[in-house]
Design a protein around this motif. Structure first.
Motif, PDB file in Angstrom:
ATOM      1  N   LYS A  37      53.705  29.105   9.079  1.00  0.00           N
ATOM      2  CA  LYS A  37      54.853  29.017   9.522  1.00  0.00           C
ATOM      3  C   LYS A  37      55.198  30.067  10.524  1.00  0.00           C
ATOM      4  CE  LYS A  37      57.085  25.904   6.382  1.00  0.00           C
ATOM      5  NZ  LYS A  37      58.074  25.701   5.124  1.00  0.00           N
ATOM      6  N   SER A  38      55.128  31.303  10.186  1.00  0.00           N
ATOM      7  CA  SER A  38      55.267  32.486  10.917  1.00  0.00           C
ATOM      8  C   SER A  38      54.570  32.708  12.143  1.00  0.00           C
ATOM      9  CB  SER A  38      55.017  33.731   9.771  1.00  0.00           C
ATOM     10  OG  SER A  38      55.835  33.713   8.778  1.00  0.00           O
ATOM     11  N   TYR A  39      53.308  32.088  12.133  1.00  0.00           N
ATOM     12  CA  TYR A  39      52.274  32.165  13.112  1.00  0.00           C
ATOM     13  C   TYR A  39      51.986  31.174  14.031  1.00  0.00           C
ATOM     14  CZ  TYR A  39      51.953  37.046  11.719  1.00  0.00           C
ATOM     15  OH  TYR A  39      52.490  38.633  11.331  1.00  0.00           O
ATOM     16  N   SER A  40      52.666  29.957  13.863  1.00  0.00           N
ATOM     17  CA  SER A  40      52.237  28.728  14.351  1.00  0.00           C
ATOM     18  C   SER A  40      52.032  28.576  15.693  1.00  0.00           C
ATOM     19  CB  SER A  40      53.300  27.592  13.592  1.00  0.00           C
ATOM     20  OG  SER A  40      54.543  27.500  14.119  1.00  0.00           O
ATOM     21  N   GLU A  41      52.909  29.212  16.528  1.00  0.00           N
ATOM     22  CA  GLU A  41      52.778  28.943  17.742  1.00  0.00           C
ATOM     23  C   GLU A  41      51.370  29.743  18.273  1.00  0.00           C
ATOM     24  OE1 GLU A  41      55.553  30.958  21.221  1.00  0.00           O
ATOM     25  OE2 GLU A  41      56.809  29.345  19.814  1.00  0.00           O
ATOM     26  N   ARG A  42      51.374  30.879  17.779  1.00  0.00           N
ATOM     27  CA  ARG A  42      50.263  31.490  18.043  1.00  0.00           C
ATOM     28  C   ARG A  42      48.821  30.889  17.507  1.00  0.00           C
ATOM     29  NH1 ARG A  42      52.644  37.202  16.149  1.00  0.00           N
ATOM     30  NH2 ARG A  42      54.407  37.440  17.720  1.00  0.00           N
ATOM     31  N   ASP A  44      48.339  27.726  17.079  1.00  0.00           N
ATOM     32  CA  ASP A  44      48.364  26.577  17.958  1.00  0.00           C
ATOM     33  C   ASP A  44      47.374  26.964  19.361  1.00  0.00           C
ATOM     34  OD1 ASP A  44      49.450  24.764  16.216  1.00  0.00           O
ATOM     35  OD2 ASP A  44      51.268  24.631  17.334  1.00  0.00           O
ATOM     36  N   ARG A  45      47.539  28.229  19.853  1.00  0.00           N
ATOM     37  CA  ARG A  45      47.022  28.693  21.090  1.00  0.00           C
ATOM     38  C   ARG A  45      45.422  28.843  20.908  1.00  0.00           C
ATOM     39  NH1 ARG A  45      50.391  33.752  22.987  1.00  0.00           N
ATOM     40  NH2 ARG A  45      48.662  33.843  24.437  1.00  0.00           N
ATOM     41  N   LYS A  47      43.742  27.142  18.380  1.00  0.00           N
ATOM     42  CA  LYS A  47      43.398  26.474  16.795  1.00  0.00           C
ATOM     43  C   LYS A  47      41.978  25.963  17.156  1.00  0.00           C
ATOM     44  CE  LYS A  47      45.834  22.470  18.349  1.00  0.00           C
ATOM     45  NZ  LYS A  47      47.065  21.682  18.045  1.00  0.00           N
TER      46      LYS A  47
END
Length: 76
Positions: A37-42, A44-45, A47
């Protein structure tokens, strides 16, 4: 006295350099937050370069040569 953020970054960096990767339960216990949750955006980049399971997130072996770049995206 090191602050928790520096310890957190160091934990992630060192964990990503192991075959196990970031152990999600261990991260939660150590930093009292959810890594995904804390690093989801990163995450995703990058994955496509990661092995993601319920227990851990790590760099796929074929992308070990890119680990510095992958880490910098996750920790930026």
């Amino acid at each position: 006295n090191r602050d928790i953020r520096e310890d957190e970054y160091e934990y992630i960096m060192l964990s990503l350099r192991t075959a196990r990767g970031v152990a999600l339960n261990e991260f939660r216990d150590k930093f009292n937050k959810d890594f995904v949750k804390s690093y989801s955006e990163r995450i995703d980049r990058v994955k496509k370069y990661l092995s993601i399971s319920e227990k851990s997130i790590g760099i796929l072996p074929q992308y070990y040569l890119l680990e510095n770049r992958i880490e910098s995206i996750i920790l930026d």
